[in-house]
Structure formats: structure tokens, C-alpha cells
Design an enzyme around this catalytic site. Structure first.
Site, PDB file in Angstrom:
ATOM      1  CB  VAL A 208      -0.957   0.012   1.214  1.00 55.88           C
ATOM      2  CG1 VAL A 208      -1.950  -1.121   1.109  1.00 55.88           C
ATOM      3  CG2 VAL A 208      -0.190  -0.073   2.532  1.00 55.88           C
ATOM      4  N   GLY A 211       8.581   3.944  -0.014  1.00 55.21           N
ATOM      5  CA  GLY A 211       9.356   5.147   0.234  1.00 55.21           C
ATOM      6  C   GLY A 211      10.832   4.834   0.188  1.00 55.21           C
ATOM      7  CE1 TYR A 213      15.814   7.020   4.843  1.00 54.11           C
ATOM      8  CE2 TYR A 213      13.723   8.187   4.810  1.00 54.11           C
ATOM      9  CZ  TYR A 213      15.106   8.201   4.797  1.00 54.11           C
ATOM     10  OH  TYR A 213      15.780   9.393   4.728  1.00 54.11           O
ATOM     11  CG  ASP A 330      10.754  12.707   9.315  1.00 53.98           C
ATOM     12  OD1 ASP A 330      10.720  13.784   8.683  1.00 53.98           O
ATOM     13  OD2 ASP A 330      10.806  11.596   8.758  1.00 53.98           O
TER      14      ASP A 330
END
Length: 503
Positions: A208, A211, A213, A330
Site C-alpha cells: 500500500v 518510500g 526507507y 520528522d
């Protein structure tokens, strides 16, 4: 989902992979065109390394068939069908178009063959011997458990025994395990052995999100959807940090992403780092805002809940059910998820910093990763932040929170007018801005996102606009605190002349 006789043990699901759209990094060999029928398809067909058909039955639902393309983990195609999952892989053009699958039938007791008296006479002594061996093993296990109890592992083994027993009886496990999830700190992560048990019972269903990372998958655990974040090997420190925080800090809160388990698993001779959390089908606030316009009351609901989550992170709670103060580091719309009740919850604690007043110890962790440059505060960009001061990290969260407020406000309808979704500073920096790009705009030019004039026409959004400005003060110590933001937003939502936030 009913698991049947306790003798069947734990159900282990195997699933094939169904990707959405065209592959980014296909396996070796030519690509094939496949029929694509799943919620994440971009069209009637897709291209991939092979074609797949997956038939899955979730708890309380009829079996659903998904067709698509496969690109990774081909070894999962060799899994055997079960009464809950079946899959099929092929390598030719549109070969999955007319394929229909069936689930393996569960054999009822009446269908099981009987044994005659002679067979019973033969098996009787053998079964008796096996029973004696089992009793001996059970006795040794009790001795071993007593020894482990002395080493402080008794509680974890007890929890693991409970989960195994409940799984055999077919109970709904996820709600029971996480029943302590409430609005204040009420418990850290599950015991480590329970986490490993849960992680190895999860079947991956669909990707879904991706990224830099890693990837996020929707998985199934005993028929219930969970989110599985699979970290790339280069981001091991983020996985370790997030696991450490969830397992040592009492973080249960409605507006913090609910943690279930963390485990290091081996798939296809490679190590994978899994973080298993609650699944929220709306996805991130970033995705939600791109496809959804907001009425003022919904915008307020999203901002109030996000502020509640950030305030809970920032505050230190004392006592046996307490927690240290935490700065996110973040905070951005991609790291805020939208729940089914349209409240926000904060995710991704891989960069979080912890501080306790009692010990005055600042736990920064050991992660070389840095936050998202677009959301960095000016003191971070010009490298003037006091890295030895915990308050400095909280102030950077507030700057980023103001940017998320701006994203929400742009998508809120006022007098029939609404803007398309855009990220902060979209008009002055490129799509993937560099550190120097952001430093010039934020520190040298001292720019902040332009607040639309139309916000002044709405009592809710005019309050949000003022709050944004107070989150963006160049002097970090002059910015609002998360607690002040939370209380101000709650006051706006409870004001009689303002739209009510539906609870």
C-alpha cells in the site's frame, strides 16, 4: 475466523504478491501483460514479471479474487492453498484472465475415515508410548520454564502460552491483545516472545506504500488487517529505534499509531525488518488530502486530533504509568495517518528523541538518517540548533506542525472555494528540494508558506491561520507549545459560534 480443533495448532497463511500498476524494478526476463482487478489497479491491465491470481477469505466476508502483476518474492508462488488463501502464478500474456481458484475445503469429522479394531490394536501401544514421551517432554518443559522464570522471562512465556491457547480456540485475538489501548499511557509493547509469535503468523496481502526507507504492506493476522512496515537494510537504525521506543515507553494513545509487534524475519534467504501496527485504510494525511476536500468541521477534527497526539508525545508523565517526553523530529503529513473515525494518529518514531527530567538524560539514539528537508525549521537548516537541549527538538516539531496545518487549510472549502493539494513551499523549491534550496528560502529569504486570504472569511480557518503564524516564529522559543495548540483548538471546537467537531 474459526480455527477448528485445538490439535490443528496455529494457522500459518501463505500469500502471493499482487502489485499495483507497472513495476518499478521487475525481476529478470521479459515483462508480460496481465489482467489487473484489485482496488489498487490503475487500469484493466498491468505489466510485470509474471501474472497472479489471489483468492482470499477474510473474517466475516465472502472470498474475494484479485488479479494483478508480480515482481518480487517469486518463491511465495509455490505456497500450498489453504481454506483461507489460494494463489496462482503464470508467465504468459493475459494468462490470469480466465483463471478461477477455489479454497481448500475443511474436512468435517463425519468425512474422516474410521479405523477398524485391528488397526486400533496396533496403534494403541504406539499411542501409549507417545503419550509417555509427551509427558516426559512436558515435565522437562516445566523445569525449563521454572529456570527461565528465575531469569525474568516467566511473564513473557506466560503471555506466549495464552496467545497460543486463544489462537487454538479461535478467539478474536487482535482486540484482546490490544485491549489496553486507551487515551493515556497504559502499557508498552507486547512481550517479545508474543511479538515474535504474532509476526510469524502474519500473511502479506498487498503493498500500500513505498518510500526511500522501505515498504508498507497490508497484512492479515487471524483474518484481521494489520499494517506491516518492511524496512530496507540501510534503514536498520530507524527500525531499531522505533522498536526500542515502542517496547520501553508507555505510548498507548488514540492519536499515536498503535503498535502490535516487531520482528526480524528471514524471507528468500534475506533478512527483513518488520514493524507491525494497526492498519488504517485511509492512509496518510498526505494521501487523504490529495483526494479529499474538507468542510471546516472536518479540518478542525483532523487538526485537534493531530495536536492531541503531538502534545502526548511532548509531555513527560510521571509515575508507574508514566513516560518520558518525546520529540518526533520528522513530523509531516506523510507521517500522520487518518483513522476510520477521521481522527489523526502520528506514526514513524524512527528519529524520535526522549528526555526524562529525573535523570536529565537526553536519548538521541544512533540514527544517521535526517528529517525531511521540506519540513525543517530554520534553526536546523542553518545548523544553529542546540543539539544538547531537548526543548530545541520540540520547537522543530512545532514548526513542522504549522506546515501541516497549512496543508489542511488549503484543502478546506470556504464559500465554495478550495485549492488543489500542494506541499509546503511548492512554489519556491523543486519537488525534491536540497538542503541548500530550503536554507535559501527559509533562512536567507525568511519565507513562509503564503496563507490564502479566503481563510479570514471563516471563523475556524482564521484561527488556524493565526496559529500557523505563531508556529513559524523565527525565534524557536517564541513558538507555541503543543499543549497550547491543543487547548486552543479544543476551545475553538467547543465555541458555540464555531462548527462542532463530531466525536
Amino acid at each position: 475466523m474459526t480455527l477448528g480443533s485445538p490439535r490443528r495448532g496455529l494457522l500459518m497463511l501463505l500469500m502471493a504478491l499482487v502489485t499495483q500498476g507497472d513495476p518499478v524494478k521487475p525481476s529478470r526476463g521479459p515483462l508480460v501483460t496481465c489482467t489487473c482487478e484489485s482496488p489498487h489497479c490503475r487500469g484493466p491491465t498491468c505489466r510485470g514479471a509474471w501474472c497472479t491470481v489471489v483468492l482470499v477469505r477474510e473474517e466475516g466476508r465472502h472470498p474475494q479474487e484479485h488479479r494483478g502483476c508480480g515482481n518480487l518474492h517469486r518463491e511465495l508462488c509455490r505456497g500450498r492453498p489453504t481454506e483461507f488463501v489460494n494463489h496462482y502464478c503464470c508467465d504468459s500474456h493475459l494468462c490470469n484472465h480466465n483463471v478461477s481458484l477455489v479454497l481448500e475445503a475443511t474436512q468435517s469429522p463425519s468425512e474422516q475415515p474410521g479405523t477398524d479394531g485391528q488397526l486400533a490394536l496396533i496403534l494403541g501401544p504406539v499411542l501409549a508410548l507417545l503419550a509417555l514421551v509427551a509427558l516426559g517432554v512436558l515435565g522437562l518443559w516445566h523445569v525449563r520454564r521454572r529456570q527461565e522464570k528465575q531469569r525474568g522471562l516467566h511473564s513473557e512465556l506466560g503471555e506466549s502460552s495464552l496467545i497460543l491457547k486463544a489462537s487454538e480456540q479461535g478467539d478474536s485475538m487482535l482486540g484482546d491483545l490490544l485491549d489496553s489501548d486507551c487515551t493515556t499511557g497504559s502499557g508498552s509493547g507486547l512481550p517479545f516472545l508474543v511479538q515474535r509469535t504474532v509476526a510469524r503468523q502474519v500473511a502479506l496481502v498487498e503493498c500500500v506504500g513505498k518510500g526511500r526507507y522501505g515498504e508498507v504492506w497490508r497484512g492479515l493476522w487471524h483474518g484481521e488487517s494489520v499494517a506491516v512496515k518492511i524496512f530496507s537494510s540501510r534503514d536498520e537504525q530507524s527500525w531499531f529505534r522505533e522498536t526500542e521506543i515502542y517496547n520501553t515507553v508507555l505510548l498507548r494513545h488514540d492519536n499515536i499509531l498503535g503498535f502490535i509487534a516487531s520482528d526480524m524475519t528471514s524471507r528468500n534467504s534475506s533478512t527483513q525488518l518488520w514493524l507491525i501496527t494497526h492498519y488504517h485504510e485511509h492512509g496518510s494525511l498526505y494521501d487523504f488530502l490529495q483526494r479529499q476536500t474538507l468542510e471546516p468541521h472536518l479540518a478542525l477534527r483532523l487538526t485537534v486530533s493531530a495536536a492531541c497526539g503531538l502534545a502526548h508525545l511532548h509531555v513527560e508523565i510521571f509515575g508507574t504509568q508514566g513516560k518520558p517526553a518525546i520529540a518526533h523530529r520528522d513530523f509531516k503529513s506523510r507521517n500522520v495517518l487518518v483513522k476510520s473515525n477521521l481522527q489523526c494518529c502520528i506514526a514513524d518514531l524512527g528519529l524520535a528523541v526522549m528526555h526524562s527530567q529525573g535523570s536529565d538524560y537526553l536519548d538521541i539514539g544512533n540514527n544517521p538518517r535526517v528529517g525531511t528537508k521540506r519540513y525543517m525549521a530554520p534553526e536546523v537548516l542553518d545548523e544553529q540548533i542546540r543539539t544538547d537541549c531537548f526543548e530545541s527538538y520540540k520547537w522543530t516539531d512545532i514548526w513542522a506542525f504549522g506546515l501541516v496545518l497549512w496543508e489542511i487549510a488549503r484543502r478546506t472549502i470556504v464559500n465554495g472555494i478550495v485549492e488543489d493539494y500542494r506541499p509546503p513551499f511548492y512554489d519556491v523549491v523543486p519537488n525534491d528540494p536540497s538542503f541548500e534550496d530550503m536554507k535559501k528560502v527559509v533562512c536567507v529569504d525568511q519565507q513562509t508558506p503564503t496563507i490564502p486570504n479566503r481563510l479570514a472569511a471563516d471563523p475556524v480557518l482564521s484561527g488556524l491561520a493565526q496559529m500557523m503564524r505563531e508556529c513559524w516564529y523565527p525565534n524557536p522559543s517564541a513558538r507555541l507549545t503543543a499543549l497550547r495548540i491543543k487547548k486552543t483548538l479544543q476551545k475553538i471546537s467547543n465555541s458555540p459560534e464555531k462548527p462542532k467537531v463530531i466525536q
